[in-house]
Motif scaffolding. Structure first.
Motif, PDB file in Angstrom:
ATOM      1  N   LEU A 168       7.100 -43.336  -2.561  1.00 38.60           N
ATOM      2  CA  LEU A 168       6.233 -42.797  -1.594  1.00 38.60           C
ATOM      3  C   LEU A 168       5.737 -43.847  -0.561  1.00 38.60           C
ATOM      4  N   GLU A 169       5.637 -43.523   0.615  1.00 33.59           N
ATOM      5  CA  GLU A 169       5.203 -44.385   1.843  1.00 33.59           C
ATOM      6  C   GLU A 169       4.672 -43.449   2.974  1.00 33.59           C
ATOM      7  N   ARG A 170       3.368 -44.225   3.277  1.00 35.01           N
ATOM      8  CA  ARG A 170       2.831 -43.784   4.569  1.00 35.01           C
ATOM      9  C   ARG A 170       3.373 -44.719   5.870  1.00 35.01           C
ATOM     10  N   PRO A 171       3.299 -43.988   6.904  1.00 37.36           N
ATOM     11  CA  PRO A 171       3.599 -44.860   8.227  1.00 37.36           C
ATOM     12  C   PRO A 171       2.778 -46.274   8.280  1.00 37.36           C
ATOM     13  N   VAL A 172       3.542 -47.151   9.058  1.00 32.63           N
ATOM     14  CA  VAL A 172       2.671 -48.275   9.296  1.00 32.63           C
ATOM     15  C   VAL A 172       1.422 -48.306  10.018  1.00 32.63           C
ATOM     16  N   SER A 173       0.406 -49.060   9.585  1.00 36.72           N
ATOM     17  CA  SER A 173      -0.977 -49.064  10.085  1.00 36.72           C
ATOM     18  C   SER A 173      -1.113 -50.413  10.528  1.00 36.72           C
ATOM     19  N   THR A 174      -1.313 -50.662  11.695  1.00 34.61           N
ATOM     20  CA  THR A 174      -1.738 -51.881  12.441  1.00 34.61           C
ATOM     21  C   THR A 174      -3.097 -52.076  12.373  1.00 34.61           C
ATOM     22  N   GLN A 185      -2.365 -39.032  -1.683  1.00 33.95           N
ATOM     23  CA  GLN A 185      -3.486 -39.147  -1.739  1.00 33.95           C
ATOM     24  C   GLN A 185      -4.120 -40.458  -2.093  1.00 33.95           C
ATOM     25  N   ARG A 186      -3.632 -40.842  -3.149  1.00 33.06           N
ATOM     26  CA  ARG A 186      -3.702 -42.397  -3.637  1.00 33.06           C
ATOM     27  C   ARG A 186      -3.704 -43.343  -2.493  1.00 33.06           C
ATOM     28  N   ALA A 210       1.967 -49.159   3.725  1.00 31.86           N
ATOM     29  CA  ALA A 210       1.519 -48.994   2.295  1.00 31.86           C
ATOM     30  C   ALA A 210       2.227 -47.913   1.393  1.00 31.86           C
ATOM     31  N   MET A 211       2.761 -48.313   0.302  1.00 32.64           N
ATOM     32  CA  MET A 211       3.669 -47.428  -0.565  1.00 32.64           C
ATOM     33  C   MET A 211       3.293 -47.319  -2.013  1.00 32.64           C
ATOM     34  N   LEU A 212       3.739 -46.352  -2.698  1.00 39.60           N
ATOM     35  CA  LEU A 212       3.386 -46.236  -3.900  1.00 39.60           C
ATOM     36  C   LEU A 212       4.439 -45.787  -4.779  1.00 39.60           C
ATOM     37  N   GLU A 213       4.999 -46.311  -5.895  1.00 39.17           N
ATOM     38  CA  GLU A 213       5.852 -45.830  -6.613  1.00 39.17           C
ATOM     39  C   GLU A 213       5.191 -45.127  -7.907  1.00 39.17           C
ATOM     40  N   LEU A 214       5.416 -43.716  -7.772  1.00 41.02           N
ATOM     41  CA  LEU A 214       4.686 -42.917  -8.655  1.00 41.02           C
ATOM     42  C   LEU A 214       5.328 -42.059  -9.699  1.00 41.02           C
ATOM     43  N   ASN A 215       4.868 -42.035 -11.021  1.00 38.94           N
ATOM     44  CA  ASN A 215       5.264 -41.523 -12.040  1.00 38.94           C
ATOM     45  C   ASN A 215       5.370 -40.009 -11.806  1.00 38.94           C
ATOM     46  N   THR A 216       6.260 -39.564 -11.533  1.00 33.34           N
ATOM     47  CA  THR A 216       6.053 -37.780 -11.504  1.00 33.34           C
ATOM     48  C   THR A 216       6.050 -37.212 -12.573  1.00 33.34           C
ATOM     49  N   ASP A 217       6.284 -37.534 -13.762  1.00 35.02           N
ATOM     50  CA  ASP A 217       6.029 -36.841 -15.020  1.00 35.02           C
ATOM     51  C   ASP A 217       4.645 -36.605 -14.928  1.00 35.02           C
ATOM     52  N   LEU A 218       3.720 -37.373 -14.362  1.00 33.93           N
ATOM     53  CA  LEU A 218       2.342 -37.274 -14.672  1.00 33.93           C
ATOM     54  C   LEU A 218       1.685 -36.786 -13.234  1.00 33.93           C
ATOM     55  N   TRP A 219       2.118 -37.001 -12.006  1.00 28.12           N
ATOM     56  CA  TRP A 219       1.379 -36.688 -11.064  1.00 28.12           C
ATOM     57  C   TRP A 219       2.430 -36.022 -10.009  1.00 28.12           C
ATOM     58  N   ASP A 220       1.717 -35.246  -9.213  1.00 24.53           N
ATOM     59  CA  ASP A 220       2.815 -34.503  -7.985  1.00 24.53           C
ATOM     60  C   ASP A 220       2.805 -35.532  -6.899  1.00 24.53           C
ATOM     61  N   ASP A 278       3.067 -46.152 -14.529  1.00 24.00           N
ATOM     62  CA  ASP A 278       2.377 -45.118 -14.060  1.00 24.00           C
ATOM     63  C   ASP A 278       2.204 -44.974 -12.587  1.00 24.00           C
ATOM     64  N   MET A 279       1.616 -46.130 -12.036  1.00 16.54           N
ATOM     65  CA  MET A 279       1.599 -46.133 -10.520  1.00 16.54           C
ATOM     66  C   MET A 279       1.840 -47.526 -10.554  1.00 16.54           C
ATOM     67  N   ALA A 280       2.594 -47.821  -9.062  1.00 19.81           N
ATOM     68  CA  ALA A 280       2.624 -49.254  -8.711  1.00 19.81           C
ATOM     69  C   ALA A 280       2.589 -49.123  -7.239  1.00 19.81           C
ATOM     70  N   PHE A 281       1.557 -49.834  -6.897  1.00 24.30           N
ATOM     71  CA  PHE A 281       0.900 -49.855  -5.319  1.00 24.30           C
ATOM     72  C   PHE A 281       1.692 -51.124  -4.678  1.00 24.30           C
ATOM     73  N   HIS A 282       2.369 -50.841  -3.657  1.00 21.93           N
ATOM     74  CA  HIS A 282       3.254 -51.872  -2.906  1.00 21.93           C
ATOM     75  C   HIS A 282       2.474 -51.832  -1.493  1.00 21.93           C
ATOM     76  N   GLY A 283       2.385 -53.008  -0.963  1.00 20.95           N
ATOM     77  CA  GLY A 283       1.763 -53.343   0.438  1.00 20.95           C
ATOM     78  C   GLY A 283       2.899 -54.202   1.260  1.00 20.95           C
ATOM     79  N   LEU A 284       3.270 -53.792   2.128  1.00 23.39           N
ATOM     80  CA  LEU A 284       4.438 -54.764   2.893  1.00 23.39           C
ATOM     81  C   LEU A 284       3.661 -55.002   4.359  1.00 23.39           C
TER      82      LEU A 284
END
Length: 469
Positions: A253-259, A439-440, A423-433, A409-415
């Protein structure tokens, strides 16, 4: 990748250079595995052909691409980097990396310019999905795929797929440096000249094993036994119950770039005489503290693990994801927490040569079925210099493709890009929607925004923390 990637030498190449094809053996050569490769090999035996350890990557190119020159450049890099010619087989009951002679790899061109815009987009998406969901037989090469998709005369997409056994974050920097150099040369009608390697995989693997078998290996194991004594797993509420085995299903999952977030990370790092990664990691730890209610938190961070001379020149999997233990007790100010995180990161870096599998064996944590041992959440930040793709006469943007997997479970990535922070997150979808995952990400960005102008705020008073129920 962490800040250490930025330290890759650009001007300090060996004086001796060679044409890209020099040094490739005429026969296959078997070499021992590095520790990071052994862990991945074992995972592959448990689930052959799994996508969990594949890396799909897209380069979006604008400008007058020469497909023939790009295909030649890919082959130049494969010829130059023995790790990209590796397959992984068993010999006398032991896994080895078999470095194959360079036989050339096909880089097909898919020309979509004859399709109408909607058809072209649909086919591009289909091709992306196809390569993202392609697995590898690690006993047969190559463990790299590349193809070019022509969308318009001056707009192309390069779709790449790697198995993690032959690459890691530092390797991606080396790969893009090599591709850029080789493409510039091929586009100008000449063969590229690339730096000669100082060491080979066999030498590095033997040296690593000698170190781990000797007094230094014992010192590393003693450190990790002390560092992680009494540490507990994160207790995070989930949307769905944890199963009796890990299925590694997830989404990227990824959110738009934040300056603003990028500026805040840099300013906070400068003020704290530390790195943007340390600040990003501190923000993630604040969120995990609030979600779990725990003051003593262990998370995983990737390290290059290239401490031997010459290792920094080779494409391959040296990566070691090691634990850091963070103390959030006493409701510290955020700037104080940043210093605590920085100290923990430095301690871990100084002991990164201990393979994670050895750390697990040494610490012997209580195992929970379906849960990653020692840490369940990871954190990393890649700098602008991480993927130096600068192809002659071309604009280039890169992105990763989600392919339905999650290693943790969760892997937070920043680029950090020139345009801001992704800001990105590799999310275990067996555990979370998905909604929980987004939201995280938002909560980490809220924490960064809250401390940007007030780094002395106690972490319990931060907006992003109060809303992290």
């Amino acid at each position: 990748m962490l800040e250490l990637v930025a330290g890759l030498p650009e001007a300090e190449e060996p004086a001796s250079e060679e044409p890209a094809v020099a040094g490739a053996p005429d026969v296959a050569v078997d070499v021992p595995l590095l520790s990071g490769q052994r862990q991945l090999w074992l995972a592959e035996q448990a689930d052959p052909g799994s996508l969990t350890h594949t890396i799909p990557l897209v380069l979006d190119l604008t400008g007058p691409l020469r497909p023939d020159a790009f295909a030649a450049a890919v082959n130049d890099v494969v010829a130059h980097q023995p790790g990209l010619r590796g397959t992984f087989v068993e010999v006398d009951g032991r896994p080895v990396q078999r470095i194959q002679p360079h036989a050339g790899i096909d880089v097909p061109v898919h020309d979509l310019t004859g399709l109408d815009p909607s058809g072209r987009e649909a086919e591009r998406e289909r091709l992306e999905h196809e390569i993202a969901y392609t697995g590898f037989d690690i006993t047969r090469g190559p463990l790299l795929q590349a193809r070019i998709v022509r969308l318009e005369p001056d707009r192309h997409q390069v779709q790449l797929l790697f198995h993690h056994l032959v690459t890691d974050e530092v390797s991606m920097t080396l790969l893009m440096q090599g591709l850029s150099t080789a493409y510039e040369a091929r586009a100008a009608g000449r063969a590229p000249v690339l730096p000669r390697h100082e060491v080979d995989f066999a030498t590095l693997a033997r040296a690593e094993q000698d170190l781990l078998d000797g007094p230094e290996g014992e010192r590393l194991r003693r450190f990790w036994a002390r560092e992680l004594a009494g540490a507990s797993a994160l207790r995070l509420a989930t949307d769905h119950p944890r199963g009796d085995r890990a299925r590694f299903r997830g989404e990227f999952l990824e959110r738009p770039v934040s300056t603003a977030a990028a500026g805040a990370l840099r300013e906070l790092a400068t003020a704290g005489r530390t790195t943007p990664f340390t600040v990003f990691c501190a923000a993630v730890s604040v969120l995990l503290h609030r979600l779990s209610g725990q003051d003593d938190i262990v998370i995983g961070i990737p390290t290059a693990n290239r401490t031997q001379r010459g290792a920094e020149q080779l494409v391959g999997c040296f990566l070691n994801v090691i634990p850091i233990r963070l103390d959030l007790s006493g409701n510290p100010r955020f700037d104080e927490l940043v210093q605590r995180v920085g100290a923990a990161v430095l301690r871990a870096y100084e002991h990164q040569q201990a393979p994670f599998a050895d750390i697990v064996q040494t610490v012997a944590p209580q195992r929970v079925t379906g849960m990653h041992p020692i840490y369940q959440v990871t954190c990393e930040l890649q700098l602008e210099s991480w993927m130096p793709a600068s192809f002659a006469g071309l604009g280039c943007e890169y992105r990763f493709i989600s392919h339905g997997t999650a290693r943790y479970d969760m892997a937070f990535h920043g680029l950090l890009r020139p345009s801001g922070l992704s800001a990105m997150l590799e999310l275990n979808t067996d555990l979370w929607d998905h909604a929980s995952g987004y939201q995280r990400i938002d909560q980490v960005l809220e924490i960064i925004a809250a401390v940007a102008g007030a780094p002395r705020t106690p972490i319990g008073d931060l907006d992003g923390v109060r809303h992290a129920a």
